[in-house]
Design an enzyme around this catalytic site. Structure first.
Site, PDB file in Angstrom:
ATOM      1  N   LYS A  33       2.463   9.430   8.424  1.00  0.00           N
ATOM      2  CA  LYS A  33       1.739   8.948   9.612  1.00  0.00           C
ATOM      3  C   LYS A  33       2.250   9.546  10.935  1.00  0.00           C
ATOM      4  CE  LYS A  33      -0.981   5.218   7.937  1.00  0.00           C
ATOM      5  NZ  LYS A  33      -0.660   4.641   6.648  1.00  0.00           N
ATOM      6  N   PHE A  48       0.858  -1.188   0.000  1.00  0.00           N
ATOM      7  CA  PHE A  48       0.000   0.000   0.000  1.00  0.00           C
ATOM      8  C   PHE A  48       0.894   1.237   0.000  1.00  0.00           C
ATOM      9  CE2 PHE A  48      -2.460   3.476   1.847  1.00  0.00           C
ATOM     10  CZ  PHE A  48      -3.523   3.473   0.971  1.00  0.00           C
ATOM     11  N   ASP A  70       9.229   2.582   1.729  1.00  0.00           N
ATOM     12  CA  ASP A  70       8.070   3.307   2.233  1.00  0.00           C
ATOM     13  C   ASP A  70       7.951   2.958   3.718  1.00  0.00           C
ATOM     14  OD1 ASP A  70       5.543   4.041   3.094  1.00  0.00           O
ATOM     15  OD2 ASP A  70       4.530   3.463   1.237  1.00  0.00           O
TER      16      ASP A  70
HETATM   17  C1  LIG Z   1      -0.851   5.051   5.218  1.00  0.00           C
HETATM   18  C2  LIG Z   1       0.178   4.680   4.236  1.00  0.00           C
HETATM   19  C3  LIG Z   1       0.370   5.417   3.047  1.00  0.00           C
HETATM   20  C4  LIG Z   1      -0.533   6.559   2.648  1.00  0.00           C
HETATM   21  O1  LIG Z   1      -0.479   7.627   3.531  1.00  0.00           O
HETATM   22  P1  LIG Z   1      -1.611   8.787   3.423  1.00  0.00           P
HETATM   23  O2  LIG Z   1      -1.146   9.786   4.446  1.00  0.00           O
HETATM   24  O3  LIG Z   1      -2.919   8.166   3.755  1.00  0.00           O
HETATM   25  O4  LIG Z   1      -1.567   9.322   2.055  1.00  0.00           O
HETATM   26  C5  LIG Z   1       1.395   5.027   2.207  1.00  0.00           C
HETATM   27  N1  LIG Z   1       2.198   4.002   2.504  1.00  0.00           N
HETATM   28  C6  LIG Z   1       2.058   3.288   3.645  1.00  0.00           C
HETATM   29  C7  LIG Z   1       2.997   2.169   3.929  1.00  0.00           C
HETATM   30  C8  LIG Z   1       1.038   3.592   4.532  1.00  0.00           C
HETATM   31  O5  LIG Z   1       0.889   2.856   5.641  1.00  0.00           O
END
Ligand SMILES: *Cc1c(COP(=O)(O)O)cnc(C)c1O
Length: 394
Positions: free
Chosen positions: A249, A137, A220
């Site tokens: 986050k 994600f 990420d």
């Molecule tokens: C939550 C998340 C995102 C997206 O972050 P947003 O602030 O909702 O755009 C991207 N990568 C990872 C691994 C995440 O947990």
């Protein structure tokens, strides 16, 4: 407004994209949140790994209030001391060199993808492909949806150049990598995909593949970064340094902020005008992130994550022993832990909410625990007691 009025108003006026749980939260303190009627909830979701210091943490609250009283925003046309302090600290804790500050995770990844493309094309105009993993994600913008590889039904055409292979399958990754590969984009531990852990040496093998082929390694760490697994970044635990890392986050403890950080060599692909953001790194968000970093250091939160995280994993493993027909695996590290169920998890989450415990379920059948970094074993005991009660009724 009473609870039903709030629910009805949001359902009427907010776009219908969220499947919300039927509670109305109003305030919090530490690891607890409260609804409008004063019901107390132990918060083991923390705004999905966001509220690192819990709710209403005095250091964060006063840093935000103080900065708001001076200046909330001024634009990146100018310099501010509070942003200077933040970027220096992010470079130092990441072991990388140059930072760009955005407002969310998707934006951080979007920027990282843009930087990787700029860098790749300088080597070879065809070097544009990004390889990501199945069940990853990376966000909800068009490019990060393409990187995520799902949720894009109806949004096509999407940006091209994204491919997917199975996570933990180094041979598939090798086979997919070519002179067209500009970057490999991975979560060191997959969050939304179900708390999927990297196999021993997988991340090192990916680093080696990148070194051999010249593809950039982008981690990420939007969910795993900022101390969540007991080191500031997950890659520090696994002994692998990426070329670019993305954060969001927990970075601002709840204030919207994201960032991507790169080595000097990679960051040099950007020049003036190549990327930007109106809000990114504004004084308010920067002050919040500085306060979070200071608290992580001064309160010894990394040590707490290791200790309390080990206790969480062990406590959940005890539940697995007790309910082998419901739980097949407990996996995670530090304070990101998943419980693999044999059934869908939404009813369990709802029953926990009724009993004053906030958790969530990801990938349909994985209970996810990403509490604030300040929790103690006593909170783990409280959480496990509720979950035990709920599981016993199934
Ligand atoms: C939550 C998340 C995102 C997206 O972050 P947003 O602030 O909702 O755009 C991207 N990568 C990872 C691994 C995440 O947990």
């Amino acid at each position: 407004m009473n609870k039903q009025e709030v629910v009805d108003m949001i359902d009427e006026y907010y776009m219908p994209v969220f499947a919300r749980y039927n509670i109305v939260l109003s305030h919090g303190e530490g690891p607890y949140a409260y609804d409008q009627e004063g019901k107390k909830y132990l918060d083991f979701l923390a705004g999905i790994a966001v509220n690192l210091l819990g709710h209403a943490h005095p250091r964060l609250v006063s840093a935000i209030a103080e900065q708001a009283g001076k200046m909330i925003h001024c634009s990146n046309l100018y310099y501010t001391e509070v942003q200077a302090r933040l970027v220096k600290r992010l470079a130092a804790v990441s072991g990388l060199d140059k930072v760009f500050i955005a407002n969310s995770g998707a934006e951080a990844n979007e920027g990282a993808i843009k930087l990787a493309r700029k860098y790749g094309k300088k080597l070879n105009p065809d070097r544009v492909e990004i390889i990501a993993a199945n069940h990853c994600f990376h966000g909800r913008t068009l490019a990060t949806l393409a990187a995520t590889g799902k949720y894009y039904n109806g949004y096509e055409p999407l940006p091209a150049g994204f491919r997917h292979v199975d996570y933990n399958d180094i041979e598939a990754l090798k086979a997919a990598t070519s002179e067209k590969t500009c970057a490999i984009l991975l979560e060191p531990i997959q969050g939304e995909g179900g708390i999927n852990m990297p196999d021993e040496n997988y991340l090192k093998q990916v680093r080696q593949l990148c070194d051999e082929t010249g593809a950039l390694l982008i981690f990420d760490e939007i969910q795993t970064g900022m101390g969540r697994i007991g080191t500031m970044f997950a890659y520090q635990h696994y002994g692998v340094t990426p070329d670019i890392v993305t954060l969001a986050k927990g970075l601002g403890g709840g204030v919207p902020i994201g960032a991507f950080i790169a080595s000097n060599k990679v960051a040099a692909a950007f020049s003036s005008g190549d990327h930007g953001s109106t809000f990114g790194g504004n004084p308010l968000a920067s002050a919040a992130a500085n306060a979070v970093l200071t608290e992580i250091e001064e309160a010894g939160l990394l040590a707490n994550v290791k200790e309390t995280g080990a206790y969480l994993l062990q406590s959940l493993a005890t539940l697995k022993e007790k309910y082998p027909e419901l739980i097949t695996e407990v996996r995670g590290k530090g304070l990101i832990v998943g419980v693999q169920l044999t059934i869908q998890g939404r009813d369990i989450v709802n029953s926990c909410l009724e009993k004053g415990l906030i958790i969530n379920c990801t990938a349909g059948d994985v209970l996810r625990f990403v509490p604030p970094l300040i929790i103690k074993p006593v909170h783990v005991d409280e959480m496990v007691a509720v979950l035990d009660q709920v599981l016993s009724k199934i």
